[in-house]
Design a protein around this motif. Structure first.
Motif, PDB file in Angstrom:
ATOM      1  N   UNK A 270       0.806  -1.226   0.000  1.00 54.69           N
ATOM      2  CA  UNK A 270       0.000   0.000   0.000  1.00 54.69           C
ATOM      3  C   UNK A 270       0.836   1.272   0.000  1.00 54.69           C
ATOM      4  N   UNK A 271       2.070   1.213   0.520  1.00 57.28           N
ATOM      5  CA  UNK A 271       2.894   2.419   0.619  1.00 57.28           C
ATOM      6  C   UNK A 271       4.101   2.376  -0.309  1.00 57.28           C
ATOM      7  N   UNK A 272       3.956   1.708  -1.429  1.00 58.04           N
ATOM      8  CA  UNK A 272       5.057   1.646  -2.389  1.00 58.04           C
ATOM      9  C   UNK A 272       5.348   3.017  -2.986  1.00 58.04           C
ATOM     10  N   UNK A 273       4.352   3.871  -3.068  1.00 57.76           N
ATOM     11  CA  UNK A 273       4.547   5.231  -3.586  1.00 57.76           C
ATOM     12  C   UNK A 273       5.496   6.009  -2.677  1.00 57.76           C
ATOM     13  N   UNK A 274       5.384   5.782  -1.356  1.00 64.04           N
ATOM     14  CA  UNK A 274       6.285   6.436  -0.411  1.00 64.04           C
ATOM     15  C   UNK A 274       7.704   5.903  -0.547  1.00 64.04           C
ATOM     16  N   UNK A 275       7.831   4.587  -0.778  1.00 70.53           N
ATOM     17  CA  UNK A 275       9.165   4.006  -0.994  1.00 70.53           C
ATOM     18  C   UNK A 275       9.833   4.627  -2.204  1.00 70.53           C
ATOM     19  N   UNK A 276       9.068   4.768  -3.285  1.00 63.70           N
ATOM     20  CA  UNK A 276       9.610   5.394  -4.494  1.00 63.70           C
ATOM     21  C   UNK A 276       9.997   6.836  -4.219  1.00 63.70           C
ATOM     22  N   UNK A 277       9.169   7.544  -3.444  1.00 66.82           N
ATOM     23  CA  UNK A 277       9.452   8.937  -3.147  1.00 66.82           C
ATOM     24  C   UNK A 277      10.706   9.122  -2.329  1.00 66.82           C
ATOM     25  N   UNK A 278      10.943   8.229  -1.372  1.00 69.41           N
ATOM     26  CA  UNK A 278      12.118   8.372  -0.524  1.00 69.41           C
ATOM     27  C   UNK A 278      13.401   8.045  -1.290  1.00 69.41           C
ATOM     28  N   UNK A 279      13.404   6.944  -2.020  1.00 66.64           N
ATOM     29  CA  UNK A 279      14.645   6.505  -2.652  1.00 66.64           C
ATOM     30  C   UNK A 279      14.887   7.132  -4.018  1.00 66.64           C
ATOM     31  N   UNK A 280      13.829   7.414  -4.762  1.00 68.63           N
ATOM     32  CA  UNK A 280      13.987   7.944  -6.118  1.00 68.63           C
ATOM     33  C   UNK A 280      13.472   9.370  -6.262  1.00 68.63           C
ATOM     34  N   UNK A 281      12.896   9.895  -5.196  1.00 70.57           N
ATOM     35  CA  UNK A 281      12.543  11.301  -5.157  1.00 70.57           C
ATOM     36  C   UNK A 281      11.201  11.661  -5.781  1.00 70.57           C
ATOM     37  N   UNK A 282      10.896  12.951  -5.686  1.00 64.50           N
ATOM     38  CA  UNK A 282       9.659  13.468  -6.254  1.00 64.50           C
ATOM     39  C   UNK A 282       9.596  13.222  -7.753  1.00 64.50           C
ATOM     40  N   UNK A 283      10.742  13.197  -8.396  1.00 54.33           N
ATOM     41  CA  UNK A 283      10.792  12.943  -9.836  1.00 54.33           C
ATOM     42  C   UNK A 283      10.147  11.600 -10.171  1.00 54.33           C
ATOM     43  N   UNK A 284      10.459  10.571  -9.381  1.00 52.87           N
ATOM     44  CA  UNK A 284       9.870   9.246  -9.608  1.00 52.87           C
ATOM     45  C   UNK A 284       8.379   9.266  -9.332  1.00 52.87           C
ATOM     46  N   UNK A 285       7.963   9.980  -8.287  1.00 55.13           N
ATOM     47  CA  UNK A 285       6.533  10.075  -7.967  1.00 55.13           C
ATOM     48  C   UNK A 285       5.767  10.733  -9.110  1.00 55.13           C
ATOM     49  N   UNK A 286       6.333  11.793  -9.668  1.00 56.14           N
ATOM     50  CA  UNK A 286       5.688  12.468 -10.792  1.00 56.14           C
ATOM     51  C   UNK A 286       5.624  11.550 -12.010  1.00 56.14           C
ATOM     52  N   UNK A 287       6.666  10.757 -12.203  1.00 56.19           N
ATOM     53  CA  UNK A 287       6.675   9.812 -13.320  1.00 56.19           C
ATOM     54  C   UNK A 287       5.601   8.745 -13.142  1.00 56.19           C
ATOM     55  N   UNK A 288       5.453   8.234 -11.912  1.00 54.72           N
ATOM     56  CA  UNK A 288       4.413   7.239 -11.634  1.00 54.72           C
ATOM     57  C   UNK A 288       3.032   7.808 -11.930  1.00 54.72           C
ATOM     58  N   UNK A 289       2.793   9.024 -11.456  1.00 56.83           N
ATOM     59  CA  UNK A 289       1.495   9.671 -11.692  1.00 56.83           C
ATOM     60  C   UNK A 289       1.254   9.895 -13.181  1.00 56.83           C
ATOM     61  N   UNK A 290       2.302  10.257 -13.891  1.00 60.91           N
ATOM     62  CA  UNK A 290       2.180  10.494 -15.332  1.00 60.91           C
ATOM     63  C   UNK A 290       1.835   9.193 -16.062  1.00 60.91           C
ATOM     64  N   UNK A 291       2.555   8.119 -15.747  1.00 61.98           N
ATOM     65  CA  UNK A 291       2.321   6.836 -16.429  1.00 61.98           C
ATOM     66  C   UNK A 291       0.904   6.324 -16.183  1.00 61.98           C
ATOM     67  N   UNK A 292       0.454   6.391 -14.937  1.00 62.64           N
ATOM     68  CA  UNK A 292      -0.903   5.945 -14.629  1.00 62.64           C
ATOM     69  C   UNK A 292      -1.949   6.851 -15.283  1.00 62.64           C
ATOM     70  N   UNK A 293      -1.665   8.135 -15.347  1.00 61.76           N
ATOM     71  CA  UNK A 293      -2.590   9.068 -15.996  1.00 61.76           C
ATOM     72  C   UNK A 293      -2.710   8.764 -17.486  1.00 61.76           C
ATOM     73  N   UNK A 294      -1.601   8.386 -18.106  1.00 63.68           N
ATOM     74  CA  UNK A 294      -1.637   8.003 -19.525  1.00 63.68           C
ATOM     75  C   UNK A 294      -2.524   6.774 -19.718  1.00 63.68           C
TER      76      UNK A 294
END
Length: 381
Positions: A270-294
């Protein structure tokens, strides 16, 4: 053999390969994050399970693409029976693990979450029901609305009775509301529905929700609930700390303070988004949101270019499911929505979630796979 080769040839010629590519990209990205988040557990098993689910999901995408949606929907009595009986298995066999509810079936070490499977069935059944009422009846009549509300209500209540899974039940509710809008339900029915929910909320709040469920719902909006963050707010507190620590570029792969410790629970689910945010930063979070939005936009695009009501409603239901899960899951990680156990589609660890996501996307691909009137053809399609 020749028939199979013909089907595969048609698949690669007419299926939505762009949608498939986006789903695969998200799943592979998710595997990458899962491998890091589970490193302290020994990530090999987790990656192997998720990879196996990925291949099954890929196959399901092909199957649901080539099978005519109308044929599937015409088997609605069988689908309804499957939906009821599959959830009923949770009464004698349901287990909770660390989920807080009895929403899992586990046999020979393999876990299945029926609500994820049933969600795809629910979208098809509801689309079939709405299509019938829209094309052969008056969907805005009192009788039609009563049928739809009873259909949804029975599914919602049965899901809660069998699994006590509030998170999944809320997703079903969101799908239903969005599909109602897409089906052309008049605004006054929504006004009546909002008024009815407002009147029923105090009764439901006090009689149907457990204390921990009420506290979880209130926690993001009332910091008087567990002000120290050591109880009901623990997961949200550690999640926000992880995301704050990652800043824009992240702490580095497998270098997250929270992710590589036991402080962040559910770090691969459930908190994989937080894991991505901590280790790969806001850039990764924005990429995740972009891919799912597509993916969501693609589902809606295919639906809008479809040639019948059933196809449009199924695509809308799938898009609604992905959108609402993305909204609530990322909101949980940022402590702006309640922690109610909703996975991030294609990213969170869990075979049931991943396979059902691919199957749902396959239904959308199947709409594109079927012949479409020439007036709907577009370069983007």
């Amino acid at each position: 053999m020749k028939q199979l080769q013909s089907l595969l040839h048609d698949f690669f010629k007419k299926a939505d390969l762009f949608l498939l590519a986006m789903c695969c990209l998200c799943a592979v990205f998710g595997l990458f994050i899962i491998a890091s988040a589970t490193a302290s557990y020994g990530s090999g098993t987790f990656v192997a399970v998720q990879l196996f689910a990925f291949f099954i999901g890929f196959a399901l995408y092909i199957v649901f693409t080539v099978i005519d949606l109308d044929i599937i929907a015409d088997k609605w009595p069988l689908l309804a029976a499957f939906e009821f009986l599959f959830l009923a298995l949770l009464i004698p066999f349901g287990v909770s693990g660390d989920t807080g509810n009895s929403g899992w079936l586990r046999f020979f070490g393999i876990g299945i979450q029926p609500s994820e499977v049933v969600k795809v069935v629910f979208i098809i059944l509801m689309a079939k029901h709405m299509t019938y009422l829209k094309e052969y009846k008056d969907i805005n009549s009192v009788l039609s609305m009563a049928q739809l509300v009873i259909h949804f209500g029975v599914t919602f209540v049965w899901l809660m009775i069998t699994s006590d899974d509030l998170g999944s039940a809320v997703v079903f509710a969101a799908i239903f509301v969005v599909m109602m809008v897409a089906a052309g339900i008049k605004g006054y029915w929504f006004a009546i529905g909002i008024a009815a929910v407002a009147l029923l909320t105090p009764f439901l709040w006090n009689n149907f929700l457990d204390e921990y469920q009420r506290l979880r719902i209130l926690a993001p909006y009332d910091h008087g609930v567990d002000p120290d963050g050591w109880g009901i707010r623990w997961q949200a507190t550690q999640s926000t700390n992880a995301m704050k620590g990652g800043r824009f570029w992240g702490m580095g792969y497998r270098k997250g303070t929270q992710t590589q410790s036991e402080f962040l629970t559910g770090k691969h689910t459930d908190f994989i988004f937080a894991s991505a945010g901590e280790e790969l930063g806001m850039l990764a979070c924005l990429l995740i949101l972009f891919l799912l939005s597509v993916i969501i936009f693609r589902c809606m695009t295919v639906g809008l270019h479809s040639n019948n009501t059933l196809s449009f409603l199924v695509c809308t239901g799938v898009a609604a499911s992905f959108f609402f899960q993305m909204l609530v899951n990322t909101g949980m990680c940022m402590d702006i929505t309640p922690v109610i156990g909703i996975t991030l589609p294609f990213f969170s660890y869990g075979g049931s979630s991943l396979m059902s996501s691919f199957a749902a996307a396959g239904l959308v691909s199947g709409v594109k796979f079927r012949p479409t009137p020439g007036r709907f053809q577009r370069a983007v399609y």
